[in-house]
Motif scaffolding. Structure first.
Motif, PDB file in Angstrom:
ATOM      1  N   THR B 227      10.715  -0.893 -13.294  1.00 22.73           N
ATOM      2  CA  THR B 227      10.153   0.108 -12.367  1.00 22.73           C
ATOM      3  C   THR B 227       8.657   0.314 -12.616  1.00 22.73           C
ATOM      4  O   THR B 227       7.869   0.391 -11.668  1.00 22.73           O
ATOM      5  CB  THR B 227      10.890   1.455 -12.518  1.00 22.73           C
ATOM      6  N   ALA B 228       8.264   0.416 -13.882  1.00 23.00           N
ATOM      7  CA  ALA B 228       6.842   0.631 -14.186  1.00 23.00           C
ATOM      8  C   ALA B 228       6.013  -0.548 -13.703  1.00 23.00           C
ATOM      9  O   ALA B 228       4.915  -0.365 -13.160  1.00 23.00           O
ATOM     10  CB  ALA B 228       6.651   0.844 -15.675  1.00 23.00           C
ATOM     11  N   ALA B 229       6.543  -1.773 -13.896  1.00 23.40           N
ATOM     12  CA  ALA B 229       5.806  -2.958 -13.421  1.00 23.40           C
ATOM     13  C   ALA B 229       5.720  -2.935 -11.902  1.00 23.40           C
ATOM     14  O   ALA B 229       4.655  -3.204 -11.326  1.00 23.40           O
ATOM     15  CB  ALA B 229       6.505  -4.230 -13.903  1.00 23.40           C
ATOM     16  N   GLY B 230       6.832  -2.596 -11.247  1.00 28.23           N
ATOM     17  CA  GLY B 230       6.838  -2.553  -9.780  1.00 28.23           C
ATOM     18  C   GLY B 230       5.953  -1.454  -9.225  1.00 28.23           C
ATOM     19  O   GLY B 230       5.384  -1.593  -8.140  1.00 28.23           O
ATOM     20  N   ALA B 231       5.825  -0.369  -9.991  1.00 25.28           N
ATOM     21  CA  ALA B 231       5.043   0.781  -9.511  1.00 25.28           C
ATOM     22  C   ALA B 231       3.591   0.720  -9.948  1.00 25.28           C
ATOM     23  O   ALA B 231       2.842   1.677  -9.771  1.00 25.28           O
ATOM     24  CB  ALA B 231       5.679   2.077 -10.009  1.00 25.28           C
ATOM     25  N   SER B 232       3.192  -0.421 -10.500  1.00 28.02           N
ATOM     26  CA  SER B 232       1.830  -0.494 -11.045  1.00 28.02           C
ATOM     27  C   SER B 232       0.759  -0.417  -9.955  1.00 28.02           C
ATOM     28  O   SER B 232      -0.404  -0.169 -10.256  1.00 28.02           O
ATOM     29  CB  SER B 232       1.658  -1.776 -11.855  1.00 28.02           C
ATOM     30  N   LEU B 234       0.807   1.740  -7.572  1.00 32.71           N
ATOM     31  CA  LEU B 234       0.668   3.123  -7.112  1.00 32.71           C
ATOM     32  C   LEU B 234      -0.671   3.695  -7.581  1.00 32.71           C
ATOM     33  O   LEU B 234      -1.168   3.316  -8.646  1.00 32.71           O
ATOM     34  CB  LEU B 234       1.803   3.989  -7.672  1.00 32.71           C
ATOM     35  N   PRO B 235      -1.251   4.606  -6.779  1.00 37.13           N
ATOM     36  CA  PRO B 235      -2.536   5.175  -7.196  1.00 37.13           C
ATOM     37  C   PRO B 235      -2.372   6.150  -8.369  1.00 37.13           C
ATOM     38  O   PRO B 235      -1.236   6.490  -8.755  1.00 37.13           O
ATOM     39  CB  PRO B 235      -2.995   5.918  -5.932  1.00 37.13           C
ATOM     40  N   LEU B 236      -3.474   6.570  -8.893  1.00 38.92           N
ATOM     41  CA  LEU B 236      -3.530   7.621  -9.930  1.00 38.92           C
ATOM     42  C   LEU B 236      -2.835   7.236 -11.230  1.00 38.92           C
ATOM     43  O   LEU B 236      -2.426   8.087 -12.012  1.00 38.92           O
ATOM     44  CB  LEU B 236      -2.921   8.941  -9.408  1.00 38.92           C
ATOM     45  N   HIS B 237      -2.649   5.926 -11.455  1.00 40.88           N
ATOM     46  CA  HIS B 237      -2.040   5.472 -12.709  1.00 40.88           C
ATOM     47  C   HIS B 237      -0.633   6.060 -12.862  1.00 40.88           C
ATOM     48  O   HIS B 237      -0.210   6.454 -13.947  1.00 40.88           O
ATOM     49  CB  HIS B 237      -2.925   5.877 -13.885  1.00 40.88           C
ATOM     50  N   LEU B 238       0.091   6.119 -11.728  1.00 42.50           N
ATOM     51  CA  LEU B 238       1.421   6.751 -11.740  1.00 42.50           C
ATOM     52  C   LEU B 238       2.518   5.820 -12.256  1.00 42.50           C
ATOM     53  O   LEU B 238       3.631   6.276 -12.531  1.00 42.50           O
ATOM     54  CB  LEU B 238       1.790   7.213 -10.319  1.00 42.50           C
TER      55      LEU B 238
END
Lengths: 107, 259
Positions: B227-232, B234-238
């Motif tokens: 999930t973190a890799a997929g969400a990389s 996203l803005p704001l370092h989310l």
């Protein structure tokens, strides 16, 4: 609003994020759901941060990513076999430097 | 009778009785020595992490110097916000003349994960003084949480665990202020070829491997990574925060079903 005011407000916001859980949970019983997920927090948080770092390195292309993935794999294997984070870091960094040198040589 | 924390009770008159044996250290001296050892163990545990974040601290310092933000205010983010990614975001936004609300909201969102760390460590500080809880809470950030997870792994009595955490966290705090200050004043000449910033990643790989002992933990770790890799993007370092929440949800659901 002056720069100083914004800096202080940002500091207060982060301080609240740090201290509110401390204030709530150090004087009251831990909720059941938190007791359940508590032991998961550290490995999950570090895994997410690690994945984010690796994804960031991927932007540098294979020359950046491949040595780093090799280093990560080495660190994982060494940590599992030695139960030591220090050995994991040492073996991982040695792999990273060797990988970077190999990529530079091959390139 | 006088009891010690480390051995059987000894007669109170023992120190006054004539004896050829060397004087035995008092309970207080043993207590202080154990506290010092725990503090220094925490300092040692933090050293590799400090080495890994130092280049980042230098970069932040240089960014402050080059962004046109007042130097003292920019450097003060190091002790007021005390979180590298959020500091970097704040300096960029301040340089772009973003509104106060945008700066504060961005810094808060980027640091949501710190609230998770705080929630994880808070139960260990139950029964301590308010000033200790404020100090220990203020010092929470990724590397100090890493050391804290070792401090409170159950291998030390609470008092020594507190000293261990404090040793590591104070070293990080002082080191962070020093390297960001160095970056602001003299600029960065980073030894990029050494790739020292990777030490932190390798250290946390070791921590994950050592701390993931159950199937539920490994599943949670796997979900967090994907999930973190997929969400990389996203803005704001989310990305990391989204990955953490997803991993904790997956692990929690699995634990609930298996318990």
């Amino acid at each position: 609003m002056s720069t100083w005011t914004v800096v202080v407000l940002a500091g207060l916001a982060v301080l609240a994020i740090r201290l509110v859980p401390v204030a709530l949970l150090s004087t009251r019983p831990v909720p059941a759901w938190l007791a359940r997920v508590g032991p998961l927090t550290a490995p999950v948080a570090f895994a997410a941060l690690g994945a984010s770092s690796i994804t960031g390195a991927a932007a540098g292309g294979p020359a950046e990513l491949v040595p780093l993935l090799a280093a990560v794999a080495t660190a994982g294997v060494v940590a599992r076999s030695t139960r030591s984070t220090s050995w994991a870091v040492a073996a991982g960094m040695a792999t990273l430097w060797a990988g970077v040198a190999l990529v530079a040589y091959a390139g | 009778m006088t009891s010690t924390a480390f051995g059987p009770a000894t007669p109170a008159t023992a120190s006054t009785a004539p004896s050829a044996a060397p004087p035995r250290p008092t309970a207080g001296a043993l207590d202080r020595a154990a506290g010092r050892r725990a503090f220094l163990d925490g300092v040692r545990a933090m050293l590799p992490l400090l080495a890994s974040v130092a280049p980042f601290g230098l970069v932040i310092g240089v960014t402050v110097a080059e962004a046109g933000v007042p130097h003292l205010a920019g450097w003060s983010l190091s002790w007021l916000v005390y979180a590298g990614s959020a500091q970097l975001a704040a300096v960029g936004l301040l340089a772009d003349s973003a509104s106060a609300a945008v700066v504060v909201a961005s810094v808060a969102v980027i640091n949501l994960r710190v609230g998770l760390y705080s929630a994880a460590l808070a139960p260990h500080w139950r029964g301590t003084s308010w000033w200790w809880r404020v100090l220990a809470g203020y010092l929470i950030i990724d590397p100090s949480f890493a050391v804290g997870s070792q401090s409170y792994d159950g291998s030390r009595p609470p008092r020594l665990a507190h000293r261990h955490y404090l040793g590591g966290a104070l070293l990080l705090w002082a080191g962070w202020l020093a390297v960001t200050g160095l970056g602001v004043t003299v600029g960065a000449v980073l030894p990029a070829a050494l790739r020292l910033e990777s030490i932190g990643l390798l250290y946390i790989v070791g921590l994950v491997v050592l701390s993931a002992r159950t199937t539920a933990t490994w599943v949670a770790v796997g979900v967090a990574i994907v999930t973190a890799a997929g969400a990389s993007l996203l803005p704001l370092h989310l990305g990391p925060a989204v990955g953490m929440v997803a991993g904790l949800l997956a692990g929690s659901i699995l634990l609930r079903r298996t318990s």
